[in-house]
Structure formats: C-alpha cells, structure tokens
Design an enzyme around this catalytic site. Structure first.
Site, PDB file in Angstrom:
ATOM      1  N   LYS A  53     -17.480  -6.468   7.572  1.00  0.00           N
ATOM      2  CA  LYS A  53     -16.210  -7.132   7.914  1.00  0.00           C
ATOM      3  C   LYS A  53     -15.872  -6.779   9.358  1.00  0.00           C
ATOM      4  CE  LYS A  53     -13.552  -6.995   3.555  1.00  0.00           C
ATOM      5  NZ  LYS A  53     -12.355  -6.357   2.976  1.00  0.00           N
TER       6      LYS A  53
ATOM      7  N   SER B 115      -3.054  -7.542   3.272  1.00  0.00           N
ATOM      8  CA  SER B 115      -3.371  -7.327   4.691  1.00  0.00           C
ATOM      9  C   SER B 115      -3.839  -8.637   5.323  1.00  0.00           C
ATOM     10  CB  SER B 115      -4.478  -6.280   4.837  1.00  0.00           C
ATOM     11  OG  SER B 115      -4.076  -5.061   4.274  1.00  0.00           O
TER      12      SER B 115
ATOM     13  N   ARG C  56      -1.856  -6.375  -8.102  1.00  0.00           N
ATOM     14  CA  ARG C  56      -0.747  -7.296  -7.847  1.00  0.00           C
ATOM     15  C   ARG C  56      -0.733  -8.327  -8.963  1.00  0.00           C
ATOM     16  NH1 ARG C  56      -2.855  -8.129  -1.849  1.00  0.00           N
ATOM     17  NH2 ARG C  56      -4.656  -8.256  -3.201  1.00  0.00           N
TER      18      ARG C  56
ATOM     19  N   HIS D   6       0.833  -1.212   0.000  1.00  0.00           N
ATOM     20  CA  HIS D   6       0.000   0.000   0.000  1.00  0.00           C
ATOM     21  C   HIS D   6       0.868   1.264   0.000  1.00  0.00           C
ATOM     22  CE1 HIS D   6      -3.226  -2.529   2.242  1.00  0.00           C
ATOM     23  NE2 HIS D   6      -3.682  -2.306   1.022  1.00  0.00           N
TER      24      HIS D   6
END
Ligand code: PNS
Length: 159
Positions: free
Chosen positions: A43, A130, A92, A19
């Site tokens: 979440k 993460s 990514r 990040h």
C-alpha cells in the site's frame, strides 16, 4: 496475576476518532496496550510509519500503559514476542465482519493461545474510516470531529 497485554494492530493511516475510541476501550480491558502499525509495502501510505507513530504518541500523551510500534511479518509473531495474549480489532458495520472473521480464525490457527477480541466504537464513528477521511480531506472537506485535531492539521497541510 500476570500482566494482560493487548495488541491493537492496523494501518492507522491516519488514526481516526474511531481508532481512538477503540484504543480507550482496549485500555480498560488490558494492563498495557501496544498499538502495532503495519509496515505494508503493497500500500502507498499517506503518512510514513514514523509520522504515524509520532502523531499517535502526540495524541495519547505519555500514558505508560500505551506503547506504539511498527511491525512487518506475522501479527501473531509480534504478539508472542511482545507478550500479548489479546489482539484487539474494532468492528463497525456487518461489512467488516467477513474480513475480520477470516483474520481472527487465521490468527487462531497460527497461534491458538492468542485471542482476538472485537470492540465496537461509539455509533457516531461507525462510518468513519481512514480511507474516507483521506478522501474527504483531499477534496477539501471538513474532517473535524472525525479525527483528532493533530491529525486534521496534518491532513490539511498534506493536501
Ligand atoms: O487497519 P487494517 O489495514 O485493516 O489492518 C490490517 C492488519 C494490520 C491487522 C493485517 O493486515 C495484519 O495483521 N497483517 C499482518 C500479516 C499477518 O499476520 N497475516 C496473517 C493473518 S491474517
């Protein structure tokens, strides 16, 4: 020329070195970057939104070109109210692409004037997420080099 403002949205639970690398790249593309942390009721985060804001602020220092905020509701609404014309997302592997494409096209439909740009972090961070960082830290593994040091310390004290 009008100021170019980029919005860099995400969960950032917690911020990783991937990040941070994307943020540095976004900083070079825009006059100002707004890191926008989603307040997501569905979440259960490891770090509260105020904790995440404080961690990111500690890491980026007092750069006046970077601001940090939380948001709920539609991302494009935040972009509009904050004057952002770019949405920045990191890509990514190919596996990120489908989800990112859907979001980018949905956001374009909702707000055609806002452009999503994808940036690639350094390849050494291409496997860093993460979610995995939290898993490794929870199981006692070493995450140094994958997250900024203040985040590593917070992870260690959390688990
Ligand atoms: O880091 P994440 O969790 O992959 O980030 C996802 C995020 C925050 C970019 C995405 O969930 C989002 O933009 N949510 C806001 C709701 C929204 O605007 N939805 C419609 C467009 S897809």
């Amino acid at each position: 020329m009008p100021e170019r403002v980029a919005l860099y949205p995400g969960s950032f639970d917690p911020l990783t070195n991937g990040h941070l690398d994307i943020l540095a790249r976004a900083r070079r593309l825009a006059d100002r970057v707004i890191v926008a942390i989603l307040e997501n009721d569905s979440k259960t985060p490891l770090f509260s939104v105020p904790e995440r804001i404080a961690m990111i602020r500690e890491i980026v220092g007092d750069d006046p070109a970077i601001s940090i905020r939380s948001f709920h509701g539609l991302l494009v609404d935040i972009a509009r109210t904050d004057g952002a014309t770019l949405i920045v997302r990191g890509l990514r592997a190919v596996s990120d692409y489908e989800y990112e494409l859907q979001m980018a096209l949905m956001n374009r439909r909702l707000s055609p004037a806002i452009e999503t740009v994808f940036l690639m972090a350094k390849e050494e961070f291409s496997y860093v997420s993460s979610r995995l960082v939290k898993e490794v830290a929870r199981l006692g593994g070493d995450v140094s080099g994958l997250v900024p040091e203040p985040v590593r310390q917070k992870l260690v004290s959390r688990f």
